[in-house]
Design a protein around this motif. Structure first.
Motif: not given
Length: 180
Positions: A83-95
């Motif tokens: 869950x934490x890694x997925x949150x970080x990926x969700x934040x990272x992807x738009x960049x």
């Protein structure tokens, strides 16, 4: 080299042996998420499709690592790490969708800052990072940080007790004396 498919207790114990100084652990709460985020930013630019489903490298790595985390024998710890890694990926992807300069600034900048913070922590520890001796430590790091957070919330008391029985409690190393 030891198998990367060991149970969470063994993986966490080995990693914890390199992380007993509380200042080092504290730096990992910032450094490791920054590094995971940075990897997400950098890999999200890699776009591909499987069976008509659009994917990127960040989500592909997240999915593969999720299988690993969920099969280490501590399902709650694995699920929380996913869950934490997925949150970080969700934040990272738009960049990854910005200009090349912005993408590299976010990706490389976060990666470098994350590792600088990690190395400051290991100065306090007086030991090299765990991945130097076992590359699986790169996967265990996020699980360790999530585990420490869960332990602080009261989850996994038996797991924490067994890790501490094997490697000792956390402490503050006296920087005036060499590590033992």
């Amino acid at each position: 080299m030891a198998s990367p498919f060991r149970p969470a207790l063994e993986l966490m114990t080995q990693y914890a042996a390199y992380h007993r100084d509380r200042r080092n652990i504290a730096t990992h709460f910032v450094g490791i998420p920054l590094i995971v985020f940075a990897i997400g930013v950098l890999l999200a630019r890699l776009q591909f499709s499987i069976g008509g489903i659009a994917l990127n490298g960040a989500w592909a790595l997240c999915a593969v690592s999720a299988l690993w985390y969920l099969t280490r024998g501590e399902f709650t710890l694995g699920l929380a790490t996913v869950a934490v890694n997925a949150l970080l990926m969700a934040l990272a992807t738009p960049l990854a969708e910005g200009s090349v300069a912005a993408w590299l600034a976010w990706g490389l900048g976060s990666f470098i800052v994350g590792w600088v913070i990690q190395f400051v922590g290991h100065y306090y520890e007086g030991r090299k990072p765990a991945f130097v001796d076992d590359m699986v430590g790169l996967l265990v790091g996020p699980m360790f940080v999530v585990g420490e957070w869960l332990f602080a919330l009261g989850w996994g008391r038996e797991l924490l007790a067994e890790i501490e029985r094997r490697v000792g409690p956390t402490h503050l190393r006296d920087l005036a004396h060499p590590a033992t």
